[in-house]
Design a protein around this motif. Structure first.
Motif, PDB file in Angstrom:
ATOM      1  N   VAL A  97      -1.310  -5.718  -6.151  1.00  0.00           N
ATOM      2  CA  VAL A  97      -0.726  -4.998  -5.015  1.00  0.00           C
ATOM      3  C   VAL A  97       0.645  -5.587  -4.697  1.00  0.00           C
ATOM      4  CG1 VAL A  97      -1.014  -4.377  -2.586  1.00  0.00           C
ATOM      5  CG2 VAL A  97      -3.022  -4.595  -4.060  1.00  0.00           C
ATOM      6  N   GLN A  98       1.665  -4.739  -4.810  1.00  0.00           N
ATOM      7  CA  GLN A  98       3.031  -5.185  -4.527  1.00  0.00           C
ATOM      8  C   GLN A  98       3.242  -5.336  -3.022  1.00  0.00           C
ATOM      9  OE1 GLN A  98       5.936  -2.565  -6.209  1.00  0.00           O
ATOM     10  NE2 GLN A  98       5.485  -3.218  -8.303  1.00  0.00           N
ATOM     11  N   ASP A 114      11.080  -6.631   3.989  1.00  0.00           N
ATOM     12  CA  ASP A 114      12.336  -6.082   4.521  1.00  0.00           C
ATOM     13  C   ASP A 114      13.023  -5.128   3.538  1.00  0.00           C
ATOM     14  OD1 ASP A 114      12.138  -7.362   6.970  1.00  0.00           O
ATOM     15  OD2 ASP A 114      13.299  -9.111   6.345  1.00  0.00           O
ATOM     16  N   GLY A 115      12.233  -4.278   2.899  1.00  0.00           N
ATOM     17  CA  GLY A 115      12.808  -3.258   2.030  1.00  0.00           C
ATOM     18  C   GLY A 115      13.093  -3.712   0.616  1.00  0.00           C
ATOM     19  N   GLU A 116      12.745  -4.960   0.297  1.00  0.00           N
ATOM     20  CA  GLU A 116      12.962  -5.461  -1.073  1.00  0.00           C
ATOM     21  C   GLU A 116      11.610  -5.901  -1.633  1.00  0.00           C
ATOM     22  OE1 GLU A 116      16.202  -5.505  -2.288  1.00  0.00           O
ATOM     23  OE2 GLU A 116      16.854  -4.724  -0.349  1.00  0.00           O
ATOM     24  N   TYR A 117      11.502  -5.902  -2.958  1.00  0.00           N
ATOM     25  CA  TYR A 117      10.268  -6.360  -3.595  1.00  0.00           C
ATOM     26  C   TYR A 117      10.077  -7.858  -3.327  1.00  0.00           C
ATOM     27  CZ  TYR A 117       7.031  -7.750  -7.284  1.00  0.00           C
ATOM     28  OH  TYR A 117       5.974  -8.282  -7.969  1.00  0.00           O
ATOM     29  N   GLY A 118       8.862  -8.231  -2.853  1.00  0.00           N
ATOM     30  CA  GLY A 118       8.645  -9.636  -2.491  1.00  0.00           C
ATOM     31  C   GLY A 118       7.645 -10.376  -3.375  1.00  0.00           C
ATOM     32  N   GLY A 119       6.866  -9.642  -4.199  1.00  0.00           N
ATOM     33  CA  GLY A 119       5.845 -10.283  -5.028  1.00  0.00           C
ATOM     34  C   GLY A 119       4.541  -9.509  -4.896  1.00  0.00           C
ATOM     35  N   THR A 120       3.438 -10.116  -5.309  1.00  0.00           N
ATOM     36  CA  THR A 120       2.140  -9.427  -5.227  1.00  0.00           C
ATOM     37  C   THR A 120       1.142 -10.269  -4.430  1.00  0.00           C
ATOM     38  OG1 THR A 120       1.510 -10.411  -7.339  1.00  0.00           O
ATOM     39  CG2 THR A 120       2.407  -8.198  -7.445  1.00  0.00           C
ATOM     40  N   LEU A 121       0.089  -9.578  -3.929  1.00  0.00           N
ATOM     41  CA  LEU A 121      -0.984 -10.290  -3.213  1.00  0.00           C
ATOM     42  C   LEU A 121      -1.646 -11.272  -4.172  1.00  0.00           C
ATOM     43  CD1 LEU A 121      -2.750  -7.441  -1.198  1.00  0.00           C
ATOM     44  CD2 LEU A 121      -1.011  -9.059  -0.397  1.00  0.00           C
ATOM     45  N   GLY A 160       0.828  -1.202   0.000  1.00  0.00           N
ATOM     46  CA  GLY A 160       0.000   0.000   0.000  1.00  0.00           C
ATOM     47  C   GLY A 160       0.856   1.243   0.000  1.00  0.00           C
ATOM     48  N   PHE A 161       0.276   2.315   0.534  1.00  0.00           N
ATOM     49  CA  PHE A 161       0.879   3.651   0.465  1.00  0.00           C
ATOM     50  C   PHE A 161       2.372   3.696   0.792  1.00  0.00           C
ATOM     51  CE2 PHE A 161       1.472   7.961   2.448  1.00  0.00           C
ATOM     52  CZ  PHE A 161       1.313   8.693   1.280  1.00  0.00           C
ATOM     53  N   LEU A 162       3.162   4.098  -0.145  1.00  0.00           N
ATOM     54  CA  LEU A 162       4.601   4.351  -0.015  1.00  0.00           C
ATOM     55  C   LEU A 162       5.458   3.120   0.317  1.00  0.00           C
ATOM     56  CD1 LEU A 162       4.862   7.858   1.723  1.00  0.00           C
ATOM     57  CD2 LEU A 162       4.726   7.307  -0.695  1.00  0.00           C
ATOM     58  N   THR A 163       4.831   1.934   0.456  1.00  0.00           N
ATOM     59  CA  THR A 163       5.662   0.790   0.855  1.00  0.00           C
ATOM     60  C   THR A 163       6.557   0.324  -0.285  1.00  0.00           C
ATOM     61  OG1 THR A 163       3.861  -0.720   0.320  1.00  0.00           O
ATOM     62  CG2 THR A 163       4.067  -0.072   2.616  1.00  0.00           C
ATOM     63  N   ASN A 164       6.287   0.804  -1.501  1.00  0.00           N
ATOM     64  CA  ASN A 164       7.163   0.459  -2.623  1.00  0.00           C
ATOM     65  C   ASN A 164       8.394   1.358  -2.685  1.00  0.00           C
ATOM     66  OD1 ASN A 164       5.537   2.657  -3.214  1.00  0.00           O
ATOM     67  ND2 ASN A 164       5.784   2.393  -5.416  1.00  0.00           N
ATOM     68  N   VAL A 165       8.428   2.404  -1.852  1.00  0.00           N
ATOM     69  CA  VAL A 165       9.527   3.365  -1.949  1.00  0.00           C
ATOM     70  C   VAL A 165      10.878   2.690  -1.687  1.00  0.00           C
ATOM     71  CG1 VAL A 165      10.578   5.344  -0.770  1.00  0.00           C
ATOM     72  CG2 VAL A 165       8.207   5.447  -1.495  1.00  0.00           C
ATOM     73  N   ARG A 218      -0.893 -14.913  14.726  1.00  0.00           N
ATOM     74  CA  ARG A 218       0.107 -15.900  14.287  1.00  0.00           C
ATOM     75  C   ARG A 218       0.099 -16.030  12.775  1.00  0.00           C
ATOM     76  NH1 ARG A 218      -1.471 -18.068  19.120  1.00  0.00           N
ATOM     77  NH2 ARG A 218       0.316 -18.311  20.481  1.00  0.00           N
ATOM     78  N   LYS A 219      -1.080 -15.729  12.191  1.00  0.00           N
ATOM     79  CA  LYS A 219      -1.243 -15.972  10.762  1.00  0.00           C
ATOM     80  C   LYS A 219      -2.308 -15.038  10.191  1.00  0.00           C
ATOM     81  CE  LYS A 219      -2.206 -19.986   7.855  1.00  0.00           C
ATOM     82  NZ  LYS A 219      -2.424 -21.421   7.863  1.00  0.00           N
ATOM     83  N   ILE A 220      -2.005 -14.461   9.035  1.00  0.00           N
ATOM     84  CA  ILE A 220      -2.984 -13.554   8.413  1.00  0.00           C
ATOM     85  C   ILE A 220      -2.903 -13.704   6.889  1.00  0.00           C
ATOM     86  CG2 ILE A 220      -1.304 -11.626   8.554  1.00  0.00           C
ATOM     87  CD1 ILE A 220      -3.747  -9.747   8.798  1.00  0.00           C
ATOM     88  N   THR A 221      -4.085 -13.700   6.253  1.00  0.00           N
ATOM     89  CA  THR A 221      -4.120 -13.754   4.788  1.00  0.00           C
ATOM     90  C   THR A 221      -4.695 -12.453   4.262  1.00  0.00           C
ATOM     91  OG1 THR A 221      -4.411 -16.142   4.817  1.00  0.00           O
ATOM     92  CG2 THR A 221      -5.053 -15.021   2.789  1.00  0.00           C
ATOM     93  N   ILE A 222      -4.041 -11.879   3.264  1.00  0.00           N
ATOM     94  CA  ILE A 222      -4.539 -10.659   2.635  1.00  0.00           C
ATOM     95  C   ILE A 222      -4.659 -10.920   1.134  1.00  0.00           C
ATOM     96  CG2 ILE A 222      -4.192  -8.169   2.318  1.00  0.00           C
ATOM     97  CD1 ILE A 222      -2.511  -8.179   4.859  1.00  0.00           C
ATOM     98  N   GLU A 223      -5.875 -10.698   0.628  1.00  0.00           N
ATOM     99  CA  GLU A 223      -6.133 -10.931  -0.801  1.00  0.00           C
ATOM    100  C   GLU A 223      -6.651  -9.644  -1.427  1.00  0.00           C
ATOM    101  OE1 GLU A 223      -8.555 -14.834  -1.092  1.00  0.00           O
ATOM    102  OE2 GLU A 223      -8.587 -14.223   1.004  1.00  0.00           O
ATOM    103  N   SER A 224      -6.469  -9.540  -2.736  1.00  0.00           N
ATOM    104  CA  SER A 224      -7.022  -8.383  -3.452  1.00  0.00           C
ATOM    105  C   SER A 224      -7.218  -8.748  -4.912  1.00  0.00           C
ATOM    106  CB  SER A 224      -6.056  -7.202  -3.341  1.00  0.00           C
ATOM    107  OG  SER A 224      -6.552  -6.113  -4.070  1.00  0.00           O
TER     108      SER A 224
END
Ligand code: ATP
Length: 302
Positions: A275-276, A280-287, A147-152, A265-271
Motif C-alpha cells: 500500500v503506497q 503532502d502530495g508526493e510519494y512517501g513509501g509503503t506501509l 488507499g482510494f485515489l491517494t496516489n493521484v 498523537r500516534k497511529i500505526t497502520i500495517e498491511s
C-alpha cells in the motif's frame, strides 16, 4: 491561537519551485523581492531544480545566518522546507506563498497571495508555531494518506499540472476511479483511541482540515492542537461511498457509520498488501507506517 512576534528579522531567503502550479510565480517573486529590498531586507533567491533541493537549501539556511525563509510552491515545497528546518535544527520562521496546484496547507491557514499583502504579513512579524506529522525520517505539514485515489497527486505529470492546473488531478482521478473503486485494503490499525483489523477503502492522517482541495475533509482539525486527525473509510457498498463523498463537501461524512474519525498523537497502520503512502502530495513509501505528531515544531508567518 498563540501569536508571537519576531524582532529584527532582516535576511530573507526565497526558496521557490519554478515548476509548481502553472508557473506564474516568477513575476510575483520579483515583486515580493523588490518590496522587501525597498523595506531594508537583504534578499536571496533559490530556484529548485529537482526533488529535495528545497530541503537541502533550508538546511543550508539553518547553518548560515538567514532569518526568514519564503517557501514558494505547492504543499510539496512547503513540506521540503519544513523538513529541512527540522534537520537543520534552527526554527527559522517561514512565510508560505501558495503557488502550487492545490496548496491545501496555505489555503487552510488563509495566507495572503497578493505581493503587497504577503510582504505586509512578513513585516508585521506575527508568527504561529504549528504541528508537523512525522513518519520515520519523513515529515508532513498537511497529510499522509493511503488507499482510494491517494496516489493521484503524485501520479499526475508536471506538464499536465502546468497545462491544466487542478483539472489535471480531476482527470487523473476520473481515470483511476473504475480501477480502484472495488479495491479494499486489509489493514491493522493501532492507536490509543482506535484499534482494528478491517478492510478499508482509504485512510487519512491529517494536520489541517483541507485535503486534496476539500476544505472540510477533517472538519475538526487544528494545526496547533498537538494532535493528528485520522479518517478511516471502511470498504463499503457503492451507494455508501457516493453518500460519503457527497457529504465531504460539508464535513458531514464523518458521521457516516462506515467512517471512523478521531484525533491521536500516534497511529500505526500495517498491511500485508503493498500500500503506497502519499505524503503532502508526493510519494512517501509503503506501509507499514507509524505516524506521530511533532507538536508546534514549525514556525510560520500568519
Ligand atoms: N525545477 C523543477 N522542475 C520539476 N520539478 C521540480 C522542480 N523543483 C522541484 N520539483 C519537484 O516538485 C515537487 C514539489 O511540487 P510542489 O508541491 O511545490 O508543486 P505542485 O505539485 O504543483 O503543487 P501541489 O502539491 O500544491 O499540487 C518537489 O518535491 C520536486 O520533486
Amino acid at each position: 491561537m498563540h501569536i508571537g512576534k519576531v524582532s529584527l528579522l532582516k535576511k530573507v531567503k526565497v526558496i521557490y519551485n519554478p515548476s509548481s502550479g502553472r508557473q506564474v510565480i516568477q513575476r510575483r517573486i520579483d515583486e515580493i523581492c523588490k518590496i522587501l529590498l525597498d523595506n531594508g531586507y537583504i534578499v536571496g533567491k533559490f530556484a529548485t531544480k529537482e526533488k529535495n533541493d528545497a530541503m537541502q537549501e533550508a538546511i543550508r539556511c539553518c547553518k548560515e545566518d538567514w532569518d526568514i525563509i519564503v517557501a514558494c510552491g505547492g504543499d510539496g515545497t512547503v513540506n521540503e522546507v519544513a523538513t529541512g528546518i527540522i534537520i537543520g535544527g534552527r526554527k527559522i520562521p517561514v512565510a508560505i506563498l501558495a503557488a502550487g496546484t492545490v496548496n491545501d496547507f496555505a489555503n487552510y491557514m488563509g495566507l495572503p497571495k497578493g505581493s503587497k499583502e504577503f510582504c505586509d504579513m512578513i513585516m508585521d512579524e506575527n508568527t504561529i508555531d504549528v504541528d508537523l506529522g512525522k513518519w520515520e525520517d519523513k515529515y508532513f505539514v498537511n497529510v499522509a494518506a493511503g488507499g482510494f485515489l491517494t496516489n493521484v497527486a503524485h501520479q499526475v505529470p508536471t506538464e499536465s499540472k502546468n497545462a491544466l492546473g487542478r483539472m489535471a488531478y480531476y482527470l487523473e482521478g476520473l481515470k483511476e476511479i473504475p480501477k480502484q473503486m472495488f479495491n479494499g485494503i486489509n489493514v491493522k490499525i493501532s492507536s490509543e483511541e482506535y484499534t482494528s483489523e478491517e478492510e478499508i477503502f482509504l485512510f487519512l492522517v491529517s494536520n489541517s482540515s483541507s485535503i486534496g482541495g476539500f476544505k472540510m475533509l477533517a472538519p475538526k482539525a487544528q494545526v496547533e492542537d498537538g494532535l493528528l486527525d485520522c479518517i478511516i473509510i471502511r470498504k463499503s457498498e457503492i451507494q455508501d461511498i457516493v453518500s460519503i463523498f457527497i457529504n465531504i463537501l460539508t464535513g458531514e461524512h464523518v458521521n457516516h457509520p462506515n467512517v471512523e474519525y478521531f484525533k491521536t498523537r500516534k497511529i500505526t497502520i500495517e498491511s500485508n498488501e503493498k500500500v503506497q503512502v502519499d505524503i503532502d502530495g508526493e510519494y512517501g513509501g509503503t506501509l507499514p507506517a507509524t505516524f506521530e505528531v511533532v507538536p508546534r515544531s514549525f514556525k510560520i508567518f500568519c
